[in-house]
Scaffold this motif. Structure first.
Motif, PDB file in Angstrom:
ATOM      1  N   SER A   1      -1.112   4.687  -3.297  1.00  0.00           N
ATOM      2  CA  SER A   1      -0.232   3.947  -2.464  1.00  0.00           C
ATOM      3  C   SER A   1      -0.468   2.549  -2.714  1.00  0.00           C
ATOM      4  CB  SER A   1      -0.574   4.214  -0.986  1.00  0.00           C
ATOM      5  OG  SER A   1      -1.943   3.906  -0.783  1.00  0.00           O
ATOM      6  N   GLN A   2      -1.702   2.148  -3.098  1.00  0.00           N
ATOM      7  CA  GLN A   2      -1.587   0.589  -3.403  1.00  0.00           C
ATOM      8  C   GLN A   2      -0.815   0.173  -4.557  1.00  0.00           C
ATOM      9  OE1 GLN A   2      -3.056  -1.718  -1.709  1.00  0.00           O
ATOM     10  NE2 GLN A   2      -4.227  -0.637  -0.264  1.00  0.00           N
ATOM     11  N   GLY A   3      -1.245   1.102  -5.647  1.00  0.00           N
ATOM     12  CA  GLY A   3      -0.188   0.830  -6.949  1.00  0.00           C
ATOM     13  C   GLY A   3       1.442   0.930  -6.585  1.00  0.00           C
ATOM     14  N   VAL A   4       1.869   1.775  -5.627  1.00  0.00           N
ATOM     15  CA  VAL A   4       3.139   1.631  -5.281  1.00  0.00           C
ATOM     16  C   VAL A   4       3.490   0.135  -4.620  1.00  0.00           C
ATOM     17  CG1 VAL A   4       5.023   2.710  -3.931  1.00  0.00           C
ATOM     18  CG2 VAL A   4       3.112   4.206  -5.233  1.00  0.00           C
ATOM     19  N   ILE A   5       2.587  -0.024  -3.744  1.00  0.00           N
ATOM     20  CA  ILE A   5       2.867  -1.271  -2.963  1.00  0.00           C
ATOM     21  C   ILE A   5       2.918  -2.496  -3.962  1.00  0.00           C
ATOM     22  CG2 ILE A   5       1.686  -3.284  -1.470  1.00  0.00           C
ATOM     23  CD1 ILE A   5       0.636  -0.531  -0.084  1.00  0.00           C
ATOM     24  N   SER A   6       2.213  -2.506  -4.939  1.00  0.00           N
ATOM     25  CA  SER A   6       2.074  -3.786  -5.866  1.00  0.00           C
ATOM     26  C   SER A   6       3.031  -3.859  -6.899  1.00  0.00           C
ATOM     27  CB  SER A   6       0.739  -3.545  -7.030  1.00  0.00           C
ATOM     28  OG  SER A   6      -0.466  -3.529  -5.976  1.00  0.00           O
ATOM     29  N   HIS A   7       3.854  -2.521  -7.128  1.00  0.00           N
ATOM     30  CA  HIS A   7       5.049  -2.470  -8.271  1.00  0.00           C
ATOM     31  C   HIS A   7       6.511  -2.177  -7.473  1.00  0.00           C
ATOM     32  CE1 HIS A   7       1.761  -3.306 -11.233  1.00  0.00           C
ATOM     33  NE2 HIS A   7       1.291  -2.207 -10.770  1.00  0.00           N
ATOM     34  N   ALA A   8       6.405  -1.909  -6.159  1.00  0.00           N
ATOM     35  CA  ALA A   8       7.889  -1.417  -5.862  1.00  0.00           C
ATOM     36  C   ALA A   8       8.771  -2.284  -5.839  1.00  0.00           C
ATOM     37  CB  ALA A   8       7.533  -1.117  -4.294  1.00  0.00           C
ATOM     38  N   HIS A   9       9.893  -1.942  -6.020  1.00  0.00           N
ATOM     39  CA  HIS A   9      11.095  -2.949  -5.940  1.00  0.00           C
ATOM     40  C   HIS A   9      11.890  -2.830  -4.620  1.00  0.00           C
ATOM     41  CE1 HIS A   9      11.272  -2.744 -10.402  1.00  0.00           C
ATOM     42  NE2 HIS A   9      10.666  -1.630 -10.338  1.00  0.00           N
ATOM     43  N   GLY A  10      11.420  -2.351  -3.524  1.00  0.00           N
ATOM     44  CA  GLY A  10      11.956  -2.455  -2.262  1.00  0.00           C
ATOM     45  C   GLY A  10      10.644  -2.343  -1.055  1.00  0.00           C
ATOM     46  N   PRO A  11      11.187  -2.447   0.035  1.00  0.00           N
ATOM     47  CA  PRO A  11      10.133  -2.179   1.254  1.00  0.00           C
ATOM     48  C   PRO A  11       9.380  -0.849   0.875  1.00  0.00           C
ATOM     49  CG  PRO A  11      12.122  -3.208   1.853  1.00  0.00           C
ATOM     50  CD  PRO A  11      12.494  -2.599   0.429  1.00  0.00           C
ATOM     51  N   VAL A  12       8.326  -0.995   1.241  1.00  0.00           N
ATOM     52  CA  VAL A  12       7.256   0.480   1.217  1.00  0.00           C
ATOM     53  C   VAL A  12       6.557   0.495   2.514  1.00  0.00           C
ATOM     54  CG1 VAL A  12       5.334   1.339   0.136  1.00  0.00           C
ATOM     55  CG2 VAL A  12       6.543   0.261  -1.377  1.00  0.00           C
ATOM     56  N   MET A  13       6.537   1.649   2.940  1.00  0.00           N
ATOM     57  CA  MET A  13       5.874   2.086   4.345  1.00  0.00           C
ATOM     58  C   MET A  13       4.824   2.811   3.935  1.00  0.00           C
ATOM     59  SD  MET A  13       6.999   4.314   7.797  1.00  0.00           S
ATOM     60  CE  MET A  13       7.968   2.720   8.806  1.00  0.00           C
ATOM     61  N   VAL A  14       3.543   2.314   4.664  1.00  0.00           N
ATOM     62  CA  VAL A  14       2.537   3.092   4.189  1.00  0.00           C
ATOM     63  C   VAL A  14       2.048   3.878   5.595  1.00  0.00           C
ATOM     64  CG1 VAL A  14      -0.019   3.236   3.460  1.00  0.00           C
ATOM     65  CG2 VAL A  14       1.598   1.802   2.311  1.00  0.00           C
ATOM     66  N   VAL A  15       1.957   5.037   5.721  1.00  0.00           N
ATOM     67  CA  VAL A  15       1.642   5.682   7.119  1.00  0.00           C
ATOM     68  C   VAL A  15       0.450   6.165   7.211  1.00  0.00           C
ATOM     69  CG1 VAL A  15       2.337   7.627   8.640  1.00  0.00           C
ATOM     70  CG2 VAL A  15       4.028   6.545   7.062  1.00  0.00           C
ATOM     71  N   PRO A  16      -0.557   5.787   8.302  1.00  0.00           N
ATOM     72  CA  PRO A  16      -2.008   6.125   8.579  1.00  0.00           C
ATOM     73  C   PRO A  16      -1.845   7.574   9.040  1.00  0.00           C
ATOM     74  CG  PRO A  16      -1.327   4.824  10.248  1.00  0.00           C
ATOM     75  CD  PRO A  16      -0.211   4.648   9.186  1.00  0.00           C
ATOM     76  N   TYR A  17      -3.227   8.320   8.865  1.00  0.00           N
ATOM     77  CA  TYR A  17      -3.077   9.458   9.449  1.00  0.00           C
ATOM     78  C   TYR A  17      -3.069   9.364  10.961  1.00  0.00           C
ATOM     79  CZ  TYR A  17      -4.292  14.378  10.754  1.00  0.00           C
ATOM     80  OH  TYR A  17      -4.213  15.495  11.114  1.00  0.00           O
ATOM     81  N   LEU A  18      -2.127  10.143  11.411  1.00  0.00           N
ATOM     82  CA  LEU A  18      -2.191  10.033  13.036  1.00  0.00           C
ATOM     83  C   LEU A  18      -2.078  11.763  13.445  1.00  0.00           C
ATOM     84  CD1 LEU A  18       0.625   7.256  13.358  1.00  0.00           C
ATOM     85  CD2 LEU A  18      -1.821   7.183  14.023  1.00  0.00           C
ATOM     86  N   LYS A  19      -2.697  12.151  14.581  1.00  0.00           N
ATOM     87  CA  LYS A  19      -2.393  13.387  14.933  1.00  0.00           C
ATOM     88  C   LYS A  19      -1.131  13.592  15.539  1.00  0.00           C
ATOM     89  CE  LYS A  19      -7.426  14.123  16.445  1.00  0.00           C
ATOM     90  NZ  LYS A  19      -8.167  14.428  17.370  1.00  0.00           N
ATOM     91  N   ASP A  20      -0.413  14.600  15.211  1.00  0.00           N
ATOM     92  CA  ASP A  20       1.003  14.863  15.707  1.00  0.00           C
ATOM     93  C   ASP A  20       1.013  16.614  16.071  1.00  0.00           C
ATOM     94  OD1 ASP A  20       3.561  15.340  15.507  1.00  0.00           O
ATOM     95  OD2 ASP A  20       3.970  13.540  14.469  1.00  0.00           O
ATOM     96  N   SER A  21       1.407  16.834  17.029  1.00  0.00           N
ATOM     97  CA  SER A  21       1.735  18.091  17.394  1.00  0.00           C
ATOM     98  C   SER A  21       2.786  18.904  16.565  1.00  0.00           C
ATOM     99  CB  SER A  21       2.017  18.374  19.023  1.00  0.00           C
ATOM    100  OG  SER A  21       3.201  17.594  19.335  1.00  0.00           O
ATOM    101  N   ARG A  22       3.699  18.106  16.063  1.00  0.00           N
ATOM    102  CA  ARG A  22       4.651  18.914  15.321  1.00  0.00           C
ATOM    103  C   ARG A  22       4.037  19.622  13.951  1.00  0.00           C
ATOM    104  NH1 ARG A  22       8.685  14.084  14.939  1.00  0.00           N
ATOM    105  NH2 ARG A  22       6.652  12.893  14.633  1.00  0.00           N
ATOM    106  N   LEU A  23       2.662  19.201  13.556  1.00  0.00           N
ATOM    107  CA  LEU A  23       2.052  19.615  12.238  1.00  0.00           C
ATOM    108  C   LEU A  23       1.931  21.099  12.597  1.00  0.00           C
ATOM    109  CD1 LEU A  23      -0.260  16.897  11.295  1.00  0.00           C
ATOM    110  CD2 LEU A  23       1.729  17.487  10.137  1.00  0.00           C
ATOM    111  N   ALA A  24       1.649  21.601  13.790  1.00  0.00           N
ATOM    112  CA  ALA A  24       1.479  22.873  14.017  1.00  0.00           C
ATOM    113  C   ALA A  24       2.580  23.857  13.826  1.00  0.00           C
ATOM    114  CB  ALA A  24       1.053  23.269  15.503  1.00  0.00           C
ATOM    115  N   THR A  25       3.834  23.453  13.916  1.00  0.00           N
ATOM    116  CA  THR A  25       4.992  24.242  13.486  1.00  0.00           C
ATOM    117  C   THR A  25       5.325  24.527  12.157  1.00  0.00           C
ATOM    118  OG1 THR A  25       6.406  22.553  13.549  1.00  0.00           O
ATOM    119  CG2 THR A  25       5.839  23.443  15.669  1.00  0.00           C
TER     120      THR A  25
END
Length: 323
Positions: A290-314
């Motif tokens: 993800s750091q490599g993508v941030i360093s070389h990307a040509h547009g905005p990059v979103m990095v998502v931290p791990y967050l608990k999400d009830s939708r994962l269960a489905t």
């Protein structure tokens, strides 16, 4: 900047709203102004407040003087200078359709922004910023934020003044079959929905030749690809169930993860990755990559931290998973 009409903005429920809304770190550099303008559009799209933050620290010579007993240094000048920089960015943003808050904080820039992220929907920064007096707010700090922030972080490259709003331009998310990848995919689906854009789900498949030293001789490459595609398609169907009406496509792309995602960023409206993921053959995409993508990307990059999400269960209801 002109605001959007209320009917064009996505409503935010009280449960989704946060105190700070969209937070952006600024230091007056061109990069930080680009990030602030990008963050302003995102705040309006989400009907969230925009919070501009600049941070300053006591110069080394002042701290040394204090330790030597020469008296407590007056930081009024430093703070006033930071406030002028901040006000300059506010002036460039112009009038918004959402509340705008600007704050000057004393402390390490990365630490200040991480603290703000605990009560923010989104944290935004530029790829690099001003050196010298106001420090390193948008330089190495931008690299540190994704690893420690409590909310998704978007890194905006220099000159990214306008979103790629052309019809059909997708939000792209890199996955690797890990649960972290699924969290990133959910975040990317929301971003696509907010933008009325399609979602493109990508998994990178490094060349088999790079792994022959440890892959068993009996590995059937075609069977491996078919198995991967089946699981990827199941994941796409899961995302469609969670975001009805969202156009979702999924594809295996040959190449190493960093190269694949950097190439995708050339045409993506937003490129989304997680903070970490699987190791091994399908992995590395969401870890240090993800750091490599941030360093070389040509547009905005979103990095998502791990967050608990009830939708994962489905997810398992829609077919086989990688893990």
């Amino acid at each position: 900047m002109t605001g959007t009409h209320d009917q064009d903005r996505t409503p935010i429920t009280p449960e989704q709203a946060t105190t700070h809304g969209v937070v952006v770190g600024v230091d007056g550099s061109e990069q930080s102004v680009s990030a602030a303008k990008w963050a302003a559009r995102e705040a309006e799209a989400r009907n969230l407040p925009l919070t501009l933050v600049t941070a300053y620290t006591m110069p080394v010579f002042a701290a040394s003087a204090l330790e030597a007993g020469y008296g407590v240094p007056d930081d009024t000048m430093i703070r006033d200078g930071a406030m002028q920089v901040l006000q300059g960015v506010v002036n460039q943003i112009g009038t918004l359709a959402v509340p705008l808050v600007h704050r000057v904080e004393m402390g390490d820039a990365a630490g200040v922004l991480v603290d703000y992220s605990a009560d923010a929907n989104l944290l935004v920064a530029g790829t690099r910023g001003r050196g010298g007096f106001f420090g390193r707010l948008l330089g190495s700090v931008a690299s540190a934020l994704p690893a420690h922030a409590k909310c998704p972080v978007v890194i905006v490259p220099k000159g990214e003044h306008a979103t790629r709003a052309a019809e059909g331009v997708p939000v792209v998310v890199g996955v690797d079959g890990s649960e972290q990848g699924r969290v990133a995919a959910l975040a990317a689906a929301l971003e696509a929905e907010v933008r009325h854009s399609p979602l493109r789900v990508v998994i990178a498949m490094p060349p088999i030749s790079g792994a022959v030293a440890w892959l068993p001789a009996t590995v059937d490459e075609q069977a491996m690809v078919e198995d991967m595609q089946e699981k990827l398609d199941a994941g796409a169907e899961w995302l469609r169930s969670e975001f009805p009406g969202l156009e979702v496509t999924a594809e295996i792309v040959d190449g190493v993860p960093v190269d694949v995602m950097v190439n995708e960023s050339k045409t993506a409206r937003l490129t989304v990755v997680g903070t970490r993921g699987h190791g091994g053959f399908t992995g590395a995409l969401l870890g240090s990559t993800s750091q490599g993508v941030i360093s070389h990307a040509h547009g905005p990059v979103m990095v998502v931290p791990y967050l608990k999400d009830s939708r994962l269960a489905t997810r398992a209801r829609f077919g086989p998973t990688y893990s």
